[in-house]
Design an enzyme around this catalytic site. Structure first.
Site, PDB file in Angstrom:
ATOM      1  N   GLY A  55       0.815  -1.205   0.000  1.00 37.74           N
ATOM      2  CA  GLY A  55       0.000   0.000   0.000  1.00 37.74           C
ATOM      3  C   GLY A  55       0.847   1.253   0.000  1.00 37.74           C
TER       4      GLY A  55
ATOM      5  N   ASP B  66      -3.299 -13.045   5.187  1.00 39.66           N
ATOM      6  CA  ASP B  66      -4.665 -12.525   5.186  1.00 39.66           C
ATOM      7  C   ASP B  66      -5.028 -12.169   6.624  1.00 39.66           C
ATOM      8  OD1 ASP B  66      -7.348 -11.983   5.083  1.00 39.66           O
ATOM      9  OD2 ASP B  66      -7.953 -13.912   4.240  1.00 39.66           O
ATOM     10  N   ILE B  67      -4.984 -10.883   6.947  1.00 38.85           N
ATOM     11  CA  ILE B  67      -5.178 -10.481   8.352  1.00 38.85           C
ATOM     12  C   ILE B  67      -6.586 -10.770   8.851  1.00 38.85           C
ATOM     13  CG2 ILE B  67      -3.387  -8.708   8.197  1.00 38.85           C
ATOM     14  CD1 ILE B  67      -5.713  -6.613   8.231  1.00 38.85           C
TER      15      ILE B  67
ATOM     16  N   ALA C  89      -4.938  -1.772   5.715  1.00 33.31           N
ATOM     17  CA  ALA C  89      -6.199  -1.117   6.057  1.00 33.31           C
ATOM     18  C   ALA C  89      -7.103  -1.067   4.846  1.00 33.31           C
ATOM     19  CB  ALA C  89      -5.944   0.300   6.567  1.00 33.31           C
TER      20      ALA C  89
ATOM     21  N   TYR D 159     -15.885   4.482   8.123  1.00 33.19           N
ATOM     22  CA  TYR D 159     -14.446   4.237   8.135  1.00 33.19           C
ATOM     23  C   TYR D 159     -13.850   4.669   9.477  1.00 33.19           C
ATOM     24  CZ  TYR D 159      -9.493   5.139   7.200  1.00 33.19           C
ATOM     25  OH  TYR D 159      -8.122   5.189   7.284  1.00 33.19           O
TER      26      TYR D 159
ATOM     27  N   LYS E 109     -11.965   2.280  12.291  1.00 30.62           N
ATOM     28  CA  LYS E 109     -10.592   2.508  12.740  1.00 30.62           C
ATOM     29  C   LYS E 109     -10.551   2.730  14.254  1.00 30.62           C
ATOM     30  CE  LYS E 109      -7.356   2.767  10.489  1.00 30.62           C
ATOM     31  NZ  LYS E 109      -6.384   1.702  10.089  1.00 30.62           N
TER      32      LYS E 109
END
Length: 280
Positions: A10, A36-37, A60, A127, A131
């Site tokens: 990213g 793969d989190i 993220a 979002y 977070k």
């Protein structure tokens, strides 16, 4: 010190990996193909086997508008469940966890001196809410952590406001940009430097705010980006650009706690100039 980087492909993860290489620090870079989190068993097995001393959690879901509807599930799976999986595994092996959060955990109603790390959170979009839940998971499951809230991120890798403005300027003689949202732009390079600095200097565990110094609107940011061009830029209010996700009108993060660690924070204008110079 063994380092694990999630989201290594990213915008921030790529920048961080380049910086770690410059510093001569060993690290393992992972994207979804390697880790793969959202898969708790895989995360636990991976981190238990590797036993990293620090995990830089850059992975993220950042599609802020899509998070309101078609991306709702991915937003939760990656930003909430994925972060919880990482935090639990880090807690089990005693790893330090560096988690990147956002100014969107705040509602934008603050108006003086910027948001402190201790100010009440009240996200106004999906979002930001996800977070914030990620922050809570980190604090619950991993005692040794840095939560770094940042804002208006730009850099040399991936999509961001700088490239959007540059691309639009190639085909439009006049651009309109919102002028009723205030915040602090953040160069990924300086953010990456602070992430590593926090770990190496062993600053106190906790929540920190990081962006570049200085405050601007998106209109002012755009004017600086395109100041060497002939493009006309006109200010408008947010009603001219309706979006699915509500944005805070005031996104200024107070940087005093971060500056007190001894880390020097350049202005966003300096950061932008240096970043554009590296591209050229």
């Amino acid at each position: 010190m063994s380092c694990l980087v999630t989201g290594a492909k990213g915008q921030l993860g790529t920048e961080l990996c380049h910086y770690l290489e410059e510093k001569g620090l060993d690290y393992v870079a992972t994207g979804v193909e390697e880790l793969d989190i959202t898969n708790q068993e895989q995360v636990t097995a991976y981190i238990t086997e590797m036993k990293p001393s620090v995990v830089y959690h850059c992975a993220a879901y950042t599609a802020v508008d899509a998070a309101e509807d078609e991306g709702q599930d991915l937003n939760h799976q990656i930003n909430v469940q994925g972060t919880e999986n990482i935090a639990k595994a880090c807690g089990q092996v005693g790893a330090k966890l560096v988690y990147i959060s956002t100014d969107y955990v705040f509602d934008g109603n603050q108006r003086e001196n910027g948001y402190l790390e201790t100010d009440v959170t009240a996200p106004i979009n999906a979002y930001g809410a996800a977070k914030l839940k990620g922050e809570e998971a980190v604090q619950t499951y991993c005692p040794n952590y840095y939560i770094i809230r940042t804002s208006w991120v730009f850099g040399a890798y991936g999509k961001n406001f700088v490239f959007t403005m540059q691309n639009l300027a190639k085909t439009h003689p006049k651009l309109t940009v919102v002028d009723d949202q205030k915040g602090r732009p953040t160069w990924t390079r300086h953010l990456a430097e602070f992430m590593v600095y926090a770990v190496q200097q062993e600053i106190a565990s906790g929540v920190y705010h990081f962006s570049n110094e200085g405050i601007c609107t998106w209109y002012e940011f755009a004017k600086e980006i395109l100041k060497e061009t002939e493009v006309e830029i006109a200010p408008v209010d947010s009603s001219q650009f309706p979006q699915k996700a509500t944005r805070p009108s005031y996104s200024v993060l107070n940087l005093d706690k971060t500056k007190a660690t001894g880390f020097h924070i350049p202005t966003w204008e300096e950061a932008l100039k240096e970043m554009l110079a590296t591209l050229n």
